[in-house]
Design a protein around this motif. Structure first.
Motif, PDB file in Angstrom:
ATOM      1  N   PRO A 296       0.828  -1.219   0.000  1.00  9.78           N
ATOM      2  CA  PRO A 296       0.000   0.000   0.000  1.00  9.78           C
ATOM      3  C   PRO A 296       0.855   1.260   0.000  1.00  9.78           C
ATOM      4  N   ARG A 297       0.311   2.347  -0.523  1.00 11.48           N
ATOM      5  CA  ARG A 297       1.068   3.593  -0.618  1.00 11.48           C
ATOM      6  C   ARG A 297       1.504   4.128   0.741  1.00 11.48           C
ATOM      7  N   GLY A 298       0.702   3.926   1.768  1.00  3.69           N
ATOM      8  CA  GLY A 298       0.983   4.535   3.059  1.00  3.69           C
ATOM      9  C   GLY A 298       2.034   3.828   3.891  1.00  3.69           C
ATOM     10  N   LEU A 299       2.503   2.659   3.455  1.00  2.00           N
ATOM     11  CA  LEU A 299       3.427   1.861   4.255  1.00  2.00           C
ATOM     12  C   LEU A 299       4.751   1.667   3.535  1.00  2.00           C
ATOM     13  N   TRP A 300       5.746   1.198   4.301  1.00  2.00           N
ATOM     14  CA  TRP A 300       7.005   0.762   3.709  1.00  2.00           C
ATOM     15  C   TRP A 300       7.222  -0.714   4.007  1.00  2.00           C
TER      16      TRP A 300
END
Length: 492
Positions: free
Chosen positions: A287-291
């Motif tokens: 997801p975009r919000g995580l690394w």
């Protein structure tokens, strides 16, 4: 039973662990169970050099001297052989080095946000979603691609002179043992490691103008380094020690809190903070919000981070006239108030989930009647809501873990934070009560190689903090107000 041992009761082999954090360098001796050995510990305080333009740097030689002093202290307390030396540092540091292995730049830290314009350039130039799937990271001021571009544009002489680009830990090892490598997690936290192949991402390196040969080789934990100098002359107890490539503090803090697989999610709260979950392999669709960072040949760590936790609280304590600590603790643990200011708590930029590196804190709903105590609570609530945003995305990827544990200096110094996070997220949180969990995890990182069959000591814990059902409605409304304010202020 205390979480420690004496040298006479220690179970071999011994490991010397070193941790370079935002506020100090620590060293300690640990036995094969992961217990700290009494009488062999040292801490040397330091701080970042900061400025209003986003500067956040350190002196690499100063920190190297601190590491050397910690080794000297811990390796000379007892006449007992030490089997390994392991080092972690705060993630995403960078220092340029000349042909004589001397630093020619300051050490740039993850909190240095001067490369925000270069982040915008990379986002416009790259397919950021595709790059994130390769490297596990978005483009952000805490990572190296925009920092390299900033150096190239603003410090062309140093950029051209640098023979090698190293993390702070790599530089320290080069100066102390004459050789170096980037531990897998150190390389991953730069934003330039291909997380699937565990090699440097060549297209990204070419984009920012850094040849791969100027970066260190990547070494898994199973590939310790061989010193290029005679260590025994200076430290006889380290004559046969294995030296492990430097790793990230986020890696070792998770291990130190007892999280080595996906059943346990670690909530870290120190100068900065994070939510992390160790997984096998790598998430296919991140997801975009995580690394997602690689740790070794088999495992990765999935999560999100916030720049300002302890840093925000220190700012509050230095800026406002607060009541006695007991009053502050009682106020944080008490029921919420609807007139509490709403705070977006990014004093040095946002990482997860929006990745706005040049974001700054916003205090909303402040009136002439607002007290310092209400501002303090509003900021702590903002931090709790930032964790809530990260947890929401994590649960979508991996589902609910068996438990969430809290660790880090702020969880011990400010217990009200964990209760507030439990209330804001609706999830129980169990505090890990051992001190120096990151240093403990660095020792475990080496012991996985040196003593894989020795049973580790369980970390000590406090009573689980459970959400107060009567506060859930307040925090649901708070989450929505936080989202609306965020979207209005930071809309791009």
């Amino acid at each position: 039973m205390s979480f420690s041992t004496t040298i006479d009761e220690a179970v071999g082999p011994l490991v010397l662990a070193l941790d370079v954090g935002s506020t100090g360098t620590r060293g300690g001796l640990y036995d094969a169970r992961g217990l700290p050995v009494k009488g062999a510990r040292l801490k040397i305080l330091h701080s970042f050099t900061t400025a209003g333009d986003g500067t956040s740097t350190m002196d690499a030689d100063q920190v190297t001297d601190e590491i050397r002093a910690c080794i000297d202290h811990c390796a000379t307390q007892f006449d007992a052989p030490i089997a390994g030396v392991a080092l972690d540092t705060f993630a995403a540091s960078l220092v340029g080095v000349d042909a004589e292995h001397r630093a020619i730049t300051p050490t740039f830290t993850y909190a240095d946000s001067r490369c925000a314009p270069q982040v915008s350039y990379l986002r416009a130039t790259l397919d950021e979603d595709e790059t994130q799937q390769h490297t596990g990271t978005r483009q952000h001021t805490s990572y190296l691609p925009p920092r390299f571009l900033w150096l190239k544009e603003n410090h062309a002489d140093a950029f051209g002179r640098a023979r090698r680009w190293l993390s702070l830990g790599e530089y320290a090892w080069l100066r102390i043992i004459g050789t170096t490598a980037a531990g897998t997690s150190t390389a991953a936290w730069t934003g330039m490691l291909n997380r699937h192949t565990c090699t440097w991402d060549e297209p990204l390196a070419a984009t920012v103008g850094v040849p791969i040969e100027k970066l260190s080789p990547v070494a898994h934990p199973s590939q310790p380094l061989r010193p290029a100098i005679d260590i025994a002359q200076t430290w006889p107890t380290l004559a046969d020690a294995m030296w492990f490539a430097p790793v990230s503090d986020g890696h070792t803090q998770s291990f130190g809190a007892g999280a080595t697989d996906s059943s346990r999610l670690v909530l870290s709260a120190a100068t900065s903070g994070a939510l992390r979950r160790v997984i096998t392999g790598a998430v296919d669709d991140l997801p975009r919000g995580l690394w997602c960072y690689r740790l070794d040949e088999e495992r990765s760590i999935l999560g999100g981070a916030i720049n300002d936790v302890g840093r925000a609280m220190t700012w509050l304590e230095n800026t406002f006239q607060l009541p006695e600590p007991e009053v502050v603790i009682d106020y944080l643990n008490g029921d919420p108030h609807t007139d509490t200011p709403l705070v977006l708590p990014w004093f040095t930029g946002e990482r997860s989930t929006g990745w706005i590196g040049d974001a700054r804190a916003v205090l909303s709903g402040v009136s002439a009647a607002t007290t310092p105590l209400e501002l303090y609570r509003g900021t702590v609530e903002g931090i709790a809501l930032a964790y809530q945003r990260m947890l929401t995305e994590l649960l979508l990827v991996e589902g609910r873990p068996a438990e969430i544990v809290g660790t880090g200096r702020v969880t011990l110094d400010h217990p009200g934070l964990l209760q507030m996070i439990a209330d804001a997220t609706g999830a129980p949180v169990t505090p890990v009560t051992i001190k120096r969990s990151t240093l403990h995890g660095t020792a475990l990182h080496a012991l996985d190689v040196l003593a894989p069959h020795v049973e580790r000591a369980d970390v000590t814990r406090a009573e689980t903090l459970r959400p107060h059902p009567e506060r859930r409605g307040y925090y649901r409304r708070r989450v929505e107000r936080f989202r609306v304010l965020y979207d209005k202020v930071y809309a791009r």
